[in-house]
Design a protein around this motif. Sequence first.
Motif, PDB file in Angstrom:
ATOM      1  N   LYS A  56       0.783  -1.079   0.034  1.00 20.57           N
ATOM      2  CA  LYS A  56       0.045   0.084   0.050  1.00 20.57           C
ATOM      3  C   LYS A  56       0.649   1.328  -0.384  1.00 20.57           C
ATOM      4  O   LYS A  56       0.194   2.331   0.074  1.00 20.57           O
ATOM      5  CB  LYS A  56      -0.910  -0.063   1.160  1.00 20.57           C
ATOM      6  CG  LYS A  56      -1.912  -1.092   1.156  1.00 20.57           C
ATOM      7  CD  LYS A  56      -2.942  -1.196   2.364  1.00 20.57           C
ATOM      8  CE  LYS A  56      -3.895  -2.250   2.299  1.00 20.57           C
ATOM      9  NZ  LYS A  56      -4.507  -2.385   3.280  1.00 20.57           N
ATOM     10  N   ILE A  57       2.066   1.418   0.399  1.00 12.70           N
ATOM     11  CA  ILE A  57       2.997   2.475   0.173  1.00 12.70           C
ATOM     12  C   ILE A  57       3.868   2.349  -0.723  1.00 12.70           C
ATOM     13  O   ILE A  57       4.886   1.606  -0.576  1.00 12.70           O
ATOM     14  CB  ILE A  57       3.720   2.617   1.695  1.00 12.70           C
ATOM     15  CG1 ILE A  57       2.394   2.776   2.833  1.00 12.70           C
ATOM     16  CG2 ILE A  57       4.559   3.587   1.821  1.00 12.70           C
ATOM     17  CD1 ILE A  57       2.810   3.195   3.884  1.00 12.70           C
ATOM     18  N   PRO A  58       3.995   3.547  -1.481  1.00 13.49           N
ATOM     19  CA  PRO A  58       5.260   3.595  -2.434  1.00 13.49           C
ATOM     20  C   PRO A  58       6.329   4.024  -1.753  1.00 13.49           C
ATOM     21  O   PRO A  58       6.490   4.840  -0.918  1.00 13.49           O
ATOM     22  CB  PRO A  58       4.762   4.875  -3.378  1.00 13.49           C
ATOM     23  CG  PRO A  58       3.916   5.608  -2.891  1.00 13.49           C
ATOM     24  CD  PRO A  58       3.110   4.628  -1.776  1.00 13.49           C
ATOM     25  N   LEU A  59       7.581   3.146  -2.020  1.00 19.32           N
ATOM     26  CA  LEU A  59       8.775   3.340  -1.584  1.00 19.32           C
ATOM     27  C   LEU A  59      10.028   3.943  -2.425  1.00 19.32           C
ATOM     28  O   LEU A  59      11.021   4.429  -1.904  1.00 19.32           O
ATOM     29  CB  LEU A  59       9.521   1.848  -0.693  1.00 19.32           C
ATOM     30  CG  LEU A  59       8.339   1.552   0.321  1.00 19.32           C
ATOM     31  CD1 LEU A  59       9.007   0.080   1.000  1.00 19.32           C
ATOM     32  CD2 LEU A  59       8.531   2.378   1.507  1.00 19.32           C
ATOM     33  N   VAL A  60       9.823   3.803  -3.669  1.00 17.79           N
ATOM     34  CA  VAL A  60      10.681   4.032  -4.621  1.00 17.79           C
ATOM     35  C   VAL A  60       9.875   4.667  -5.954  1.00 17.79           C
ATOM     36  O   VAL A  60       8.776   4.296  -6.202  1.00 17.79           O
ATOM     37  CB  VAL A  60      11.356   3.045  -5.104  1.00 17.79           C
ATOM     38  CG1 VAL A  60      12.626   3.322  -6.642  1.00 17.79           C
ATOM     39  CG2 VAL A  60      12.069   2.217  -3.924  1.00 17.79           C
TER      40      VAL A  60
END
Length: 75
Positions: free
Chosen positions: A62-66
């Motif tokens: 659920k969370i963009p990291l890159v």
Amino acid sequence: KEDHQSPWVCWNYGISDVVQSLIDTGLKITHMSEYNFSPYQIFPDMEKSADQVYRIKRFGNKIPLVYVIKAQRPL
């Protein structure tokens, strides 16, 4: 070693800062993508998945990291 936990995660540069810097220098943005993984374990509560990338356990996909931005100089 002091155990410190915070509900906040901060990045050195926000996406808008990076994108605006590219625009301000006259580059044309041709592509932008976000990915819900990292190739590195950047936080202590990450787990390595079967596809050999890291995700934050409690957030899953659920969370963009890159992110990736492609830009070019106008001709």
